[in-house]
Design an enzyme around this catalytic site. Structure first.
Site, PDB file in Angstrom:
ATOM      1  N   HIS A 193     -19.066  -4.120  -3.501  1.00 49.81           N
ATOM      2  CA  HIS A 193     -19.688  -3.012  -2.774  1.00 49.81           C
ATOM      3  C   HIS A 193     -18.906  -2.616  -1.539  1.00 49.81           C
ATOM      4  O   HIS A 193     -18.703  -1.441  -1.262  1.00 49.81           O
ATOM      5  CB  HIS A 193     -21.104  -3.409  -2.349  1.00 49.81           C
ATOM      6  N   GLU A 436     -13.391   7.180 -25.772  1.00 44.61           N
ATOM      7  CA  GLU A 436     -13.276   6.017 -24.882  1.00 44.61           C
ATOM      8  C   GLU A 436     -13.298   4.695 -25.647  1.00 44.61           C
ATOM      9  O   GLU A 436     -13.447   3.641 -25.063  1.00 44.61           O
ATOM     10  CB  GLU A 436     -14.331   6.051 -23.779  1.00 44.61           C
ATOM     11  N   ASP A 460     -13.288   2.960 -20.023  1.00 50.35           N
ATOM     12  CA  ASP A 460     -13.676   2.187 -21.200  1.00 50.35           C
ATOM     13  C   ASP A 460     -12.536   2.067 -22.201  1.00 50.35           C
ATOM     14  O   ASP A 460     -12.371   1.028 -22.833  1.00 50.35           O
ATOM     15  CB  ASP A 460     -14.907   2.818 -21.857  1.00 50.35           C
ATOM     16  N   CYS A 507     -11.397  11.979 -17.834  1.00 51.68           N
ATOM     17  CA  CYS A 507     -12.361  11.817 -16.745  1.00 51.68           C
ATOM     18  C   CYS A 507     -12.502  10.365 -16.279  1.00 51.68           C
ATOM     19  O   CYS A 507     -13.377  10.063 -15.490  1.00 51.68           O
ATOM     20  CB  CYS A 507     -13.728  12.372 -17.144  1.00 51.68           C
TER      21      CYS A 507
HETATM   22  C1  PEP Z   1     -14.841   6.125 -18.678  1.00 52.64           C
HETATM   23  O1  PEP Z   1     -15.215   5.211 -19.412  1.00 52.64           O
HETATM   24  O2  PEP Z   1     -13.638   6.356 -18.421  1.00 52.64           O
HETATM   25  C2  PEP Z   1     -15.824   7.005 -18.033  1.00 52.64           C
HETATM   26  C3  PEP Z   1     -15.451   8.054 -17.355  1.00 52.64           C
HETATM   27  O3  PEP Z   1     -17.132   6.679 -18.163  1.00 52.64           O
HETATM   28  P1  PEP Z   1     -17.875   5.527 -17.323  1.00 52.64           P
HETATM   29  O4  PEP Z   1     -16.943   5.065 -16.250  1.00 52.64           O
HETATM   30  O5  PEP Z   1     -19.115   6.153 -16.808  1.00 52.64           O
HETATM   31  O6  PEP Z   1     -18.123   4.511 -18.382  1.00 52.64           O
HETATM   32 MG    MG Z   2     -17.189   5.206 -20.183  1.00 51.51          MG
END
Ligand code: PEP
Ligand code: MG
Length: 576
Positions: A193, A436, A460, A507
């Site tokens: 954190h 992912e 992921d 993303c």
């Molecule tokens: C990812 O897995 O890259 C992603 C953007 O989703 P999260 O981090 O929410 O799993």
């Molecule tokens: Mg993800």
């Protein structure tokens, strides 16, 4: 000669801090067993309740001190601690122990803490592990009060570098607000954190600097070099001058970045890159606009489900989405359907069967296809909200085409249901797949044919490709975005997008790390979505790149077996 203590650097933008040490005692506070005479038991119980009350008052005061524009996730850290202070397990059970055992408040609290920690330790779950830290922080605050620990005078904090065994999120926020210029902690990982907070508050910090609190002392001048994860003490004047110049350059750079807000992200050879933002809550839209985001590439809706006893209603979903869409005023908003499970848990989540590896279990779309009533509520809300502006819907954690088909069928059924209710839906709703998992990346062409767009979730994708738990510090060193297998999968997805004429965005965290910007653009990505705070730096870099020159050189680099440090070679290429 200077002394260096190595840890893990955490920063965003400013990576240097120079200042005098202010030592705080914030480690795990231990109590000695102590007995209380029978006639003083009730007074001891009162002393305990008073400490709990004072801890809550302190936290409430800190919360009030926080500027109104502080991101919501930061406030949540404090709210979680305030909620814990109301929990009977912490706020009342020790009082019973004082009465039953005739022991001191400190000892009763420590017994309770150890008991609860054992429960957390047995759980082996990443999310609950973070709750364990919260428990320690809350108990330490009460314990500090019981033991009469002195609180720092706010005036002492200004311009100081705080050194402590550990810091609570609330301390981190309060110390930042009172003018601390850097943090050093003995413990903590980049996922802790304190580290997350320090990065989002823009304070240079070194976590996991083992021994820092015993080697350093209050009042000595130190340098926090968060770029290299090093704390330097006993510096020579020329070293201090070097870091002063570096800090000055960093500050100038940050000021210059602010001016880029309304400038498009276009490379020197004229390629326009769409820079979007990842958000968790409607309140985050403000930061996206301030940092000049072109849209929202990932709205993580699971936060709507957390910290509450009931599932969100369709209306609550709808209201949240409309706030985001209206806030973004015509810029695209990509709403990701529920991705609960693994490290993101909520109170009313259906109990998974004995699951020793939740990252491979019933999460995201798998959970939605099992609990379709939960999924349908969200889909209806997204369909309705999409009438207020350009919305795209995105499905996480797909591995199979049949999952994709089932999800699409449910979306179609809900569209028809709403039409029967005379709810007009004449706005398009592009539907995309998050890529992912390695399975989805390897079969990306089929997904590209079935969906309107793809978005690569590298967080992921890397975890599943390299078999590295993204929340486990002990395998952190193996989490490598530049692993050839990861790059090959990214290329595969981009190729699928090109062949089918579908947009491919990215993303995951990789998209917001300036170290990878040149690489990602050279590979062909034209849409990147990231934490809002990362947008200006990435934009500045994009405006310096010439892809015509960079691409062929990168292609050669990717094929060159003699390159040992690909990251270094990449950086040199991009800075030429
Ligand atoms: C990812 O897995 O890259 C992603 C953007 O989703 P999260 O981090 O929410 O799993
Ligand atoms: Mg993800």
């Amino acid at each position: 000669m200077s002394i260096a203590i190595q840890g893990i650097g955490v920063s965003s933008g400013i990576r240097t801090a120079i200042g005098k040490v202010l030592m705080l005692s914030r480690g795990s506070i231990q109590a000695e067993p102590g007995m209380i005479p029978a006639n003083r038991i009730e007074a001891e119980v009162e002393r305990f309740f008073h400490a709990v009350q004072l801890a809550a008052t302190q936290l409430t005061e800190i919360r009030k001190e926080i500027p109104a524009d502080t991101p919501a996730d930061i406030l949540e850290f404090i709210d979680t601690h305030l909620l814990m202070l109301q929990d009977k397990a912490i706020a009342e059970a020790p009082a019973q122990t004082i009465r039953d055992e005739g022991c001191s408040a400190e000892w009763a609290l420590q017994l309770r803490r150890d008991q609860l920690l054992r429960v957390f330790e047995d759980m082996e779950d990443a999310y609950l592990r973070t709750r364990k830290d919260d428990l320690e922080h809350v108990v330490n605050r009460i314990m500090g009060i019981l033991q009469g620990q002195k609180r720092n005078d706010p005036a002492e904090i200004v311009g100081h570098i705080i050194v402590s065994e550990d810091l609570t999120p609330a301390d981190t926020i309060m110390l930042h607000h009172r003018g601390a210029c850097g943090f050093i902690t003995d413990f903590g990982s980049p996922m802790s954190h304190t580290a997350i907070l320090a990065a989002s508050l823009g304070i240079p910090a070194i976590v996991g600097a083992h021994g820092a609190s015993s080697h350093l002392h209050s009042g000595e001048l130190v340098v926090v070099d968060a770029a290299n994860g090093t704390v330097l003490a006993d510096c020579e004047p020329r070293q201090i001058r070097f870091f002063e110049r570096r800090l000055h350059r960093e500050q100038e750079r940050r000021n210059a970045l602010q001016t880029l807000r309304d400038t498009p992200a276009i490379t020197r050879d004229g390629v326009h890159i769409e820079l979007q933002a990842n958000i968790e809550l409607p309140e985050d839209v403000k930061a996206v606009l301030e940092e000049g985001g072109d849209g929202i590439g990932l709205y993580r809706t699971e936060f709507l489900y957390m910290n509450r006893d009931q599932l969100p209603t369709e209306e609550e979903h709808y209201q949240a989405y409309v706030r985001v869409i209206q806030g973004m005023a015509g810029r695209p908003v990509t709403i990701r359907t529920l991705d609960l499970g693994a490290d993101k848990q909520c109170e009313h989540q259906p109990e998974p069967a004995a699951c020793i590896n939740p990252a491979l279990g019933l999460r995201a779309i798998r959970l939605c296809l099992k609990e379709t009533s939960i999924f349908r509520v969200q889909i209806r809300a997204i369909l309705r909200a999409a009438q207020h502006g350009p919305v795209r819907l995105m499905i996480p954690m797909l591995t199979n085409l049949w999952e994709a088909r089932q999800a699409r069928e449910i979306i179609e059924e809900e569209r028809q249901y709403l039409a029967q209710q005379n709810i007009v839906m004449n706005q398009p709703l592009p539907i995309g797949a998050m890529i992912e998992t390695p399975a989805a990346a390897l079969t990306a062409e089929s997904f590209a044919r079935m969906f309107d767009f793809l978005s690569i979730g590298t967080n992921d994708l890397i975890q599943y490709t390299l078999a590295v738990d993204r929340a486990d510090d002990s395998v952190n060193h193996l989490y490598d975005p530049l692993h050839p297998a990861v790059l090959a999968l990214i290329q595969k997805v981009l190729e699928a997008g090109r062949r089918s004429g579908k947009d491919v965005a990215m993303c995951g965290e990789m998209a917001g790390n300036p170290r990878y910007t040149a690489l990602l653009l050279s590979l062909g990505l034209k849409t990147l979505s990231m934490h809002p705070a990362s947008l200006p730096e990435v934009k500045q870099l994009i405006r310096r790149l010439d892809l015509r020159q960079l691409k062929p050189r990168l292609e050669k680099l990717l094929l060159d077996p003699a390159v040992e440090d690909f990251a270094q070679a990449m950086e040199e290429l991009a800075s030429d």
